[in-house]
Design a protein around this motif. Structure first.
Motif, mmCIF file in Angstrom:
data_model
loop_
_atom_site.group_PDB
_atom_site.id
_atom_site.type_symbol
_atom_site.label_atom_id
_atom_site.label_comp_id
_atom_site.label_asym_id
_atom_site.label_seq_id
_atom_site.Cartn_x
_atom_site.Cartn_y
_atom_site.Cartn_z
ATOM 1 N N GLY A 26 -6.416 6.058 10.999
ATOM 2 C CA GLY A 26 -6.570 7.431 11.462
ATOM 3 C C GLY A 26 -5.823 7.690 12.760
ATOM 4 O O GLY A 26 -4.826 7.034 13.075
ATOM 5 N N ALA A 27 -6.354 8.642 13.522
ATOM 6 C CA ALA A 27 -5.693 9.056 14.767
ATOM 7 C C ALA A 27 -5.544 7.900 15.749
ATOM 8 O O ALA A 27 -4.552 7.819 16.483
ATOM 9 C CB ALA A 27 -6.486 10.197 15.407
ATOM 10 N N ASP A 74 -4.764 5.047 15.076
ATOM 11 C CA ASP A 74 -3.647 4.217 14.620
ATOM 12 C C ASP A 74 -2.324 4.976 14.650
ATOM 13 O O ASP A 74 -1.319 4.495 14.126
ATOM 14 C CB ASP A 74 -3.917 3.728 13.194
ATOM 15 N N GLY A 75 -2.326 6.177 15.229
ATOM 16 C CA GLY A 75 -1.106 6.966 15.303
ATOM 17 C C GLY A 75 -0.856 7.844 14.099
ATOM 18 O O GLY A 75 0.231 8.406 13.957
ATOM 19 N N ILE A 76 -1.855 7.996 13.211
ATOM 20 C CA ILE A 76 -1.694 8.820 12.016
ATOM 21 C C ILE A 76 -1.887 10.287 12.382
ATOM 22 O O ILE A 76 -2.792 10.631 13.143
ATOM 23 C CB ILE A 76 -2.694 8.417 10.920
ATOM 24 N N LYS A 77 -1.030 11.141 11.825
ATOM 25 C CA LYS A 77 -1.127 12.581 12.057
ATOM 26 C C LYS A 77 -1.063 13.315 10.722
ATOM 27 O O LYS A 77 -0.622 12.760 9.716
ATOM 28 C CB LYS A 77 0.021 13.058 12.963
ATOM 29 N N ARG A 78 -1.499 14.559 10.740
ATOM 30 C CA ARG A 78 -1.446 15.397 9.540
ATOM 31 C C ARG A 78 0.006 15.575 9.098
ATOM 32 O O ARG A 78 0.926 15.606 9.909
ATOM 33 C CB ARG A 78 -2.085 16.755 9.846
ATOM 34 N N ASP A 79 0.195 15.695 7.786
ATOM 35 C CA ASP A 79 1.512 15.938 7.184
ATOM 36 C C ASP A 79 2.486 14.787 7.398
ATOM 37 O O ASP A 79 3.680 15.006 7.617
ATOM 38 C CB ASP A 79 2.126 17.251 7.692
ATOM 39 N N MET A 80 1.996 13.570 7.300
ATOM 40 C CA MET A 80 2.864 12.400 7.253
ATOM 41 C C MET A 80 2.994 11.939 5.810
ATOM 42 O O MET A 80 2.051 12.055 5.018
ATOM 43 C CB MET A 80 2.312 11.255 8.116
ATOM 44 N N ASP A 91 5.844 1.227 -4.904
ATOM 45 C CA ASP A 91 6.550 1.856 -6.019
ATOM 46 C C ASP A 91 7.223 3.170 -5.656
ATOM 47 O O ASP A 91 8.181 3.571 -6.311
ATOM 48 C CB ASP A 91 5.587 2.084 -7.194
ATOM 49 N N GLY A 92 6.718 3.867 -4.643
ATOM 50 C CA GLY A 92 7.322 5.143 -4.280
ATOM 51 C C GLY A 92 6.343 6.086 -3.632
ATOM 52 O O GLY A 92 5.422 5.671 -2.914
ATOM 53 N N LEU A 93 6.529 7.388 -3.884
ATOM 54 C CA LEU A 93 5.756 8.440 -3.221
ATOM 55 C C LEU A 93 4.306 8.465 -3.708
ATOM 56 O O LEU A 93 4.048 8.601 -4.904
ATOM 57 C CB LEU A 93 6.415 9.799 -3.466
ATOM 58 N N VAL A 94 3.381 8.372 -2.759
ATOM 59 C CA VAL A 94 1.945 8.465 -3.049
ATOM 60 C C VAL A 94 1.433 9.869 -2.764
ATOM 61 O O VAL A 94 0.702 10.456 -3.554
ATOM 62 C CB VAL A 94 1.155 7.424 -2.234
ATOM 63 N N GLY A 95 1.785 10.434 -1.609
ATOM 64 C CA GLY A 95 1.299 11.765 -1.248
ATOM 65 C C GLY A 95 1.580 12.075 0.200
ATOM 66 O O GLY A 95 2.520 11.552 0.799
ATOM 67 N N ARG A 96 0.714 12.917 0.784
ATOM 68 C CA ARG A 96 0.850 13.279 2.196
ATOM 69 C C ARG A 96 -0.532 13.351 2.844
ATOM 70 O O ARG A 96 -1.539 13.644 2.186
ATOM 71 C CB ARG A 96 1.576 14.611 2.358
ATOM 72 N N VAL A 97 -0.569 13.077 4.137
ATOM 73 C CA VAL A 97 -1.825 13.104 4.887
ATOM 74 C C VAL A 97 -2.251 14.556 5.094
ATOM 75 O O VAL A 97 -1.449 15.391 5.535
ATOM 76 C CB VAL A 97 -1.673 12.402 6.247
ATOM 77 N N THR A 98 -3.514 14.876 4.785
ATOM 78 C CA THR A 98 -4.007 16.246 4.959
ATOM 79 C C THR A 98 -5.090 16.356 6.025
ATOM 80 O O THR A 98 -5.192 17.374 6.699
ATOM 81 C CB THR A 98 -4.565 16.797 3.635
ATOM 82 N N THR A 99 -5.908 15.327 6.178
ATOM 83 C CA THR A 99 -6.995 15.346 7.150
ATOM 84 C C THR A 99 -7.019 14.016 7.888
ATOM 85 O O THR A 99 -6.911 12.964 7.258
ATOM 86 C CB THR A 99 -8.362 15.575 6.470
ATOM 87 N N VAL A 100 -7.187 14.073 9.202
ATOM 88 C CA VAL A 100 -7.157 12.859 10.017
ATOM 89 C C VAL A 100 -8.423 12.763 10.864
ATOM 90 O O VAL A 100 -8.773 13.705 11.587
ATOM 91 C CB VAL A 100 -5.923 12.835 10.945
ATOM 92 N N GLY A 101 -9.111 11.622 10.738
ATOM 93 C CA GLY A 101 -10.237 11.311 11.603
ATOM 94 C C GLY A 101 -9.845 10.204 12.558
ATOM 95 O O GLY A 101 -8.717 9.722 12.536
ATOM 96 N N PRO A 102 -10.764 9.773 13.405
ATOM 97 C CA PRO A 102 -10.435 8.721 14.379
ATOM 98 C C PRO A 102 -9.964 7.423 13.714
ATOM 99 O O PRO A 102 -9.009 6.801 14.182
ATOM 100 C CB PRO A 102 -11.743 8.515 15.138
ATOM 101 N N ASN A 103 -10.643 7.021 12.622
ATOM 102 C CA ASN A 103 -10.326 5.729 12.008
ATOM 103 C C ASN A 103 -10.046 5.814 10.516
ATOM 104 O O ASN A 103 -9.932 4.785 9.843
ATOM 105 C CB ASN A 103 -11.479 4.747 12.250
#
Length: 313
Positions: free
Chosen positions: A140-141, A143-149, A155-167
């Motif tokens: 989560g946040a 770990d440096g994760i942000k929305r829309d990553m 194998d390839g594309l899984v998706g995109r981040v939509t919601t980020v919590g602390p962990n």
């Protein structure tokens, strides 16, 4: 010097003389009476200053270089350390060996595309968002994760981040009906937009209604501005069906994703985009066509047919 009345008087006198010399120097300009003394001092101390400068400048340049590239280098170094920790966490055993293989392949894919990724594990499916196709990951946040990553796996594309919590974070999968990503065809560079259809192939609208596309062609992500939400060059899937062109402004094709969305385990969040578009470099090697077996039938004549010169009745 001892602190006496005479020493204090001498100090005041020296200060007064210094101010007087400064005033005379400023008013005199180029014709200053102290100009000769200043030049003599420069002659004596100049080489020393140059030597010190020569010794310090390389250090300053190195510090400047480290400062310019430090942020990216530190980020990549931290990611390597975190991914190594994830490897250690996975441990051994048949299942964990499979997961280690997933991680190694994912790191290779990230290396080919020059993506800086943060490895994570899938800890839940369909997290608190109704019937949408989502997963929850253990990063989560903090770990440096942000929305829309961008999120990918081996194998390839899984998706995109939509919601980020602390962990932890929620990822919208590429096969969700609300998911859309810009795509580019391998080789021809034809552009389009892929949309999820649940457990059915992705539906891709090609911008060129007359695009020359066939079954087996492959697609990658086109990329977004500033790499949000999608970085370029991530493998998307293989064309499995092409609708006939009916005079529309676009052409529809159906794409089987490279990723199996029902068996996700180890994924990577792209926290550092590539310096340049990797184009088709991240796509796996094309499978070699399987040769079609040929059957040769040899007819051996019977002994009677050979003797009479005609077939046996």
């Amino acid at each position: 010097m001892r602190d006496t009345k005479e020493s204090r008087l001498l100090l005041v006198l020296l200060i007064a003389i210094a101010f007087a010399l400064i005033t005379v120097d400023i008013r005199g300009g180029k014709n200053s009476p102290v100009d000769g003394a200043r030049q003599a001092a420069a002659t004596v101390f100049g080489p020393i200053e140059n030597g010190v400068s020569s010794a310090v400048d390389p250090v300053g340049n190195a510090v400047s270089a480290i400062r310019d590239s430090g942020e990216r280098h530190d980020r990549l170094a931290a990611l390597e350390k975190e991914n190594a920790a994830l490897k250690a966490k996975l441990g051994s055993g048949d299942r964990n060996r499979s997961r280690l293989n997933q991680l190694d392949r994912m790191l290779k894919l990230a290396g080919d595309g020059q993506y800086g990724i943060k490895g994570a594990e899938v800890i839940a499916i369909g997290a608190a968002q109704g019937f949408s196709w989502t997963i929850t990951i253990d990063a989560g946040a903090n770990d440096g994760i942000k929305r829309d990553m961008t999120v990918l796996n081996a194998d390839g594309l899984v998706g995109r981040v939509t919601t980020v919590g602390p962990n932890s974070s929620t990822v919208l999968l590429a096969n969700d009906p609300d998911f859309t990503v810009g795509t580019r065809m391998e080789g021809s560079d034809e552009l389009g937009f892929a949309s999820g259809q649940g457990d059915r192939p992705l539906r891709v609208q090609l911008l060129n209604a007359k695009a020359d596309v066939k079954k087996g062609d492959r697609l990658v992500t086109f990329g977004s501005e500033a790499d949000k939400p999608f970085v370029p060059g991530v493998p998307v899937g293989v064309v499995s069906r092409v609708d006939p062109s009916g005079g529309d402004l676009t052409r529809t094709v159906y794409v089987t994703p490279f990723v199996g969305f029902t068996k996700l385990d180890i994924v990577g969040v792209v926290v550092q985009g590539p310096k340049k578009d990797p184009r088709d470099e991240v796509l796996p090697p094309k499978p070699k066509p399987t040769p079609t077996p040929t059957v040769t039938v040899t007819v051996t004549p019977s002994a009677d047919a050979t003797a009479t010169g005609r077939p046996q009745q």
